[in-house]
Design an enzyme around this catalytic site. Structure first.
Site, PDB file in Angstrom:
ATOM      1  N   ASP A 104       0.839  -1.192   0.000  1.00 45.86           N
ATOM      2  CA  ASP A 104       0.000   0.000   0.000  1.00 45.86           C
ATOM      3  C   ASP A 104       0.884   1.256   0.000  1.00 45.86           C
ATOM      4  O   ASP A 104       1.870   1.329   0.733  1.00 45.86           O
ATOM      5  CB  ASP A 104      -0.881  -0.033   1.255  1.00 45.86           C
ATOM      6  CG  ASP A 104      -1.840   1.125   1.333  1.00 45.86           C
ATOM      7  OD1 ASP A 104      -2.707   1.226   0.451  1.00 45.86           O
ATOM      8  OD2 ASP A 104      -1.737   1.921   2.291  1.00 45.86           O
ATOM      9  N   GLU A 120       1.626  -0.446  -5.099  1.00 44.80           N
ATOM     10  CA  GLU A 120       0.690   0.631  -5.409  1.00 44.80           C
ATOM     11  C   GLU A 120       1.572   1.864  -5.581  1.00 44.80           C
ATOM     12  O   GLU A 120       2.067   2.417  -4.600  1.00 44.80           O
ATOM     13  CB  GLU A 120      -0.309   0.849  -4.273  1.00 44.80           C
ATOM     14  CG  GLU A 120      -1.318   1.942  -4.587  1.00 44.80           C
ATOM     15  CD  GLU A 120      -2.239   2.250  -3.423  1.00 44.80           C
ATOM     16  OE1 GLU A 120      -3.415   2.556  -3.670  1.00 44.80           O
ATOM     17  OE2 GLU A 120      -1.780   2.204  -2.265  1.00 44.80           O
TER      18      GLU A 120
END
Length: 676
Positions: free
Chosen positions: A333, A369
Site C-alpha cells: 500500500d 501501489e
C-alpha cells in the site's frame, strides 16, 4: 526460497521462546531505560516488571528463565519527553512489541491512549498484550501464481459475512476462504491468486467511534506481524492452513500489507508502539520541524523506511509471512514510501534493493501501489523491474473509452497491449490491470452513479475521489427501468471483457463478478455492514457465469495470458506480427483512424492462439448501435465465435452495441467442432 534460509530465519528482536525461558529484545536509539511488563493469563494483572539491559547499538534485552509459550507481555520505555522535539517517552504507556506475532485481543481506540505524559494514567488495561509464541515453519516452495493470471482482491471480513454456504462461526474470517464452497467459486472464475486486503491487527481512526463506525478495510495497522484476532482467531495457523488449502487447489495467496504509516497517526494520536519506543527513528519528521510528522500518506504519519531498524522490521515482517504463512507474495500500500530516502523516492532505495536480494523474499510476487501524496509521489512505472505495479492509467483510460469520451481509441489499444508507454523499458509488461478496486466505486456502480455518494461516512461527502470517470445511463442510482438495467448490464460486461482481453496481470475485486454495489460510496473504508458485505444470496448469477466464461477463455488461449508487449517482431528478415489493429471493415488501422476523435470501434487480432497458427480476434464496439466486423480470412482456416455470441454470418460478426466479442481461428477441418 532455499530451505536453509527458512530454517535460519531468526529476528533479532521480539520474544524468543527458548528451552529455559524467553529472551525479550527491543530497539531504541533514544530511550534511557526500558522494561518488559509480564501479565497473567487474563492479561489484566501486571505480575512483573523487569528492566531490560542495554546492549550495543540501541538494543535492550533480557532473558527471563521460567517463562514459556503463551506468556503475555508488553514493553515500556522512558527517556526525555519533549513532543515538540519528537520525543514521546512515557513509562505509563504500555507498548506493543513491534515484533509481536500474536496479540490477545483486537485494538480499540481510547482517548486516554493519546493523553500527555503524567495525565492519562497507566494504559495497560486499554491495550492488547503480545503473546509469546513458537511458530511452525512452512516447507518452502516456489510461488504458484501464474504470470498473466487473474488476481482476486478479497476484503476478508466483508467477503463471507453474508455467505450462506460458510459456517456461521467462520464467517468474516480468513478460514472462510478454505471452505469448499469458496474454493469452488474461485475455481469457477479462473482465479490464479487471491490478494487478501490487510489481515494484520488494525485500530479504528479516532474520529470513527463517535460516528458509530469502524474501519472495515484494515489499512491502519499498529504493528506489522500480528494478525487481527477478529479475522484470525487461531492466529498464524489460520493463515497457514488456509494458504495450504488454496495452494492445494492451485490458487496462490498474496497479502496486502501497510508499511507506510501506523495507527499512531499525527501529533494528537495515541501512543501504542513505535512512537513510544523511538518516535524520531521510526517516523519521518516534517522538514525543519521535529515536532510534526511528514504526512506523505494522508493518515497523519509516515514510516521512516530508510532508517535501518525500520527497514529491518519490514524485511522481518515479510520473511515472517513467507516462513510461517507460506504466502506467495505481497502487495504494498502506498509503496513509494518504501522507496523514500531523505523524503525523495528512488528505485535504488536500500529497502527495495534488500527485498530484491533477500534469500526468503526475492522469489515472491511483489506488487506496488505506485503512488502516495508526498512530493513527487506518483511513481507509476518507476519501481524496479522485479515489481508489478497497479496501473491506474489503465483503469481511467478503459473507463473513459466506455463512458464515450472522444479520442480514446489509441489509449485503449495501448492499455490492451500492456501499457508499453509506462513499462516499456523491458520486454514484458509489469502492469496489474483493473477497472475497479476496493478503493473507489464498485464495477456495478461505475455505470450507475455519475457522482460519489459518501454521505454514510459522516464527512459530508467530502471524502473520496471526485473524478471517477463513471456514468449512470440516464438515472442516478438504482432504477426499475428495464431498458436502463439492460444498458448497465451491457456496460459492465464490456468493461469485464476488456479487462480479460488485456496483456499483463488482471485484478478483479471480490463481488464485482456478480454485480455488488455500495450505492455510489467510493470510499467505504468505514462501512463494516451490509453496504460492503458481499450479497451472495442476491447475486447476479448470469453475470458471474459470463465472468467464468471469460476466465476459461483467458486460460485456454495462451495469447491472452502472455506478458510480452504486443508489437511486431522480425524473424529471419520477415515481419511477424503478434498483434494487428484493424477497423471494423477488417483493414489495418492507419494514422487517420487512430486520430478520429469519434472512433469507438477497434479489432485486436492476436497471434499464438490455442492451435498452431490460430489467431484470436477481440472486436470492440463502443458505439450505441450494432456493427458488422469483418475479419481477414486465411486459407484452410475458419473463424468461430469464442463465446456463445455472436455467431458469424458470411465471414462477418454482428457485434451488439457497446460490447466486446471474441472469435478464434481454427483449421477449416475442425470448423464444426466445439467452441471454446
Amino acid at each position: 526460497m532455499p530451505m536453509g534460509a527458512a530454517a535460519e530465519y531468526r529476528p533479532r528482536f521480539g520474544a524468543t521462546v527458548t528451552e529455559s525461558g524467553i529472551r525479550f529484545a527491543a530497539w531504541s536509539g533514544a530511550a534511557e531505560r526500558m522494561w518488559v511488563s509480564i501479565f497473567g493469563a487474563d492479561s489484566r494483572a501486571e505480575t512483573d516488571r523487569l528492566e531490560l539491559q542495554r546492549e550495543s547499538e540501541g538494543v535492550f534485552a533480557l532473558s527471563v528463565p521460567g517463562l514459556g509459550e503463551g506468556t503475555r507481555y508488553g514493553f515500556r520505555a522512558d527517556g526525555r519527553c519533549a513532543p515538540n522535539e519528537g520525543l514521546w517517552f512515557d513509562p505509563d504507556k504500555l507498548l506493543v512489541d513491534p515484533y509481536a506475532a500474536s496479540i490477545d485481543r483486537a485494538y480499540r481506540y481510547d482517548g486516554r491512549l493519546a493523553a500527555p505524559r503524567g495525565q492519562g494514567g497507566d494504559t495497560a488495561q486499554l491495550m492488547p498484550k503480545a503473546v509469546a509464541t513458537t511458530l511452525q515453519v512452512v516447507p518452502p516452495t516456489a510461488p504458484i501464481s501464474r504470470p498473466g493470471g487473474v488476481i482476486y482482491e478479497v476484503p476478508v471480513r466483508a467477503f463471507s459475512m453474508a455467505h450462506p454456504g460458510v459456517p456461521k462461526k467462520l464467517r468474516g474470517t480468513i478460514r472462510a476462504l478454505a471452505e469448499p464452497v469458496v474454493i469452488e467459486h474461485l475455481l469457477k472464475l479462473g482465479v490464479s491468486t487471491v490478494e487478501l486486503m490487510p489481515v494484520t491487527a488494525t485500530m479504528d481512526e479516532r474520529h470513527l467511534p463517535r460516528l458509530g463506525l469502524t474501519n472495515a478495510w484494515g489499512y491502519n495497522p499498529v504493528t506489522f506481524m500480528a494478525l487481527d484476532p477478529r479475522l484470525a482467531p487461531g492466529g498464524m495457523a489460520d493463515l497457514r492452513e488456509t494458504t495450504a488449502a488454496l495452494h492445494a487447489a492451485g490458487i496462490g495467496v498474496i497479502l496486502d500489507l501497510v508499511f507506510n504509516h501506523t495507527a499512531e497517526s499525527d501529533e494528537l494520536g495515541p501512543t501504542l508502539s513505535l512512537r513510544g519506543l523511538d518516535n524520531r527513528a521510526y517516523y519521518r519528521e516534517a522538514i525543519a520541524d521535529p515536532g510534526r510528522y511528514a504526512n506523505d500518506t494522508g493518515t497523519g504519519n509516515t514510516l521512516a523506511c530508510d532508517h535501518p531498524v525500520a527497514g529491518e522490521l519490514i524485511l522481518d515482517s515479510l520473511r515472517h509471512f513467507v516462513v510461517h504463512g507460506g504466502v506467495d507474495g505481497f502487495r504494498f500500500d502506498l509503496a513509494p514510501v518504501l522507496g523514500r530516502v531523505g523524503g525523495e523516492f528512488t528505485a535504488d532505495a536500500p529497502l527495495l534493493q534488500a527485498m530484491r536480494a533477500d534469500a526468503i523474499i526475492s522469489d515472491r510476487i511483489l506488487i506496488a501501489e505506485p503512488w502516495d501524496i508526498g512530493h513527487n509521489g506518483y511513481r507509476l512505472g518507476g519501481f524496479p523491474q522485479e515489481f508489478l505495479e497497479w496501473n491506474d492509467r489503465y483503469r481511467d483510460d478503459v473507463r473513459r473509452f466506455w463512458r464515450g469520451d472522444r479520442g480514446m481509441v489509441g489509449a485503449l489499444a495501448t492499455r490492451l497491449a500492456g501499457s508499453s508507454d509506462t513499462f516499456g523499458s523491458g520486454t514484458q509488461t509489469r502492469t496489474v490491470n483493473f477497472v475497479a478496486a476496493h478503493d473507489g466505486m464498485t464495477l456495478a456502480d461505475i455505470v450507475r452513479y455519475e457522482r460519489k455518494h459518501n454521505e454514510a461516512n459522516g464527512e459530508h461527502n467530502h471524502d473520496g475521489h471526485n473524478e471517477n470517470f463513471s456514468w449512470n445511463n440516464g438515472v442516478e442510482g438504482e432504477s426499475g427501468d428495464r431498458e436502463i438495467a439492460a444498458e448497465r448490464d451491457r456496460d459492465i460486461r464490456a468493461l469485464l471483457a476488456t479487462l480479460f482481453a488485456s496483456r499483463g496481470a488482471i485484478m478483479l475485486t471480490a463481488g464485482d463478478e456478480f454485480g455488488r454495489t455500495q450505492r455510489g460510496n467510493n470510499n467505504a473504508y468505514a462501512q463494516d455492514n451490509e453496504l460492503t458485505w458481499l450479497d451472495w444470496a442476491d447475486r447476479d448469477v448470469a453475470l458471474e457465469d459470463f465472468v467464468a466464461a471469460l476466465g476459461r477463455l483467458r486460460r485456454e488461449v495462451p495469447a491472452l495470458a502472455q506478458l510480452d508487449f504486443l508489437r511486431g517482431a522480425t524473424v529471419d528478415g520477415s515481419q511477424v506480427l503478434d498483434v494487428e489493429w484493424l477497423t471494423e471493415a477488417g483493414r489495418p488501422m492507419g494514422d487517420t483512424n487512430w486520430h478520429e476523435p469519434d472512433r469507438h470501434r477497434l479489432a485486436m487480432l492476436l497471434g499464438n492462439g490455442d492451435v498452431a497458427g490460430g489467431r484470436l480476434a477481440v472486436m470492440i464496439n463502443g458505439t450505441r448501435r450494432e456493427t458488422n466486423f469483418a475479419l481477414p480470412a486465411r486459407k484452410a482456416f475458419d473463424w468461430l465465435s469464442a463465446m456463445s455470441e455472436p455467431k458469424p454470418s458470411g465471414g462477418r460478426f454482428i457485434v451488439p452495441a457497446r460490447s466486446v466479442a471474441f472469435a478464434i481461428e481454427r483449421p477449416a477441418a475442425d470448423s464444426q467442432g466445439d467452441q471454446t
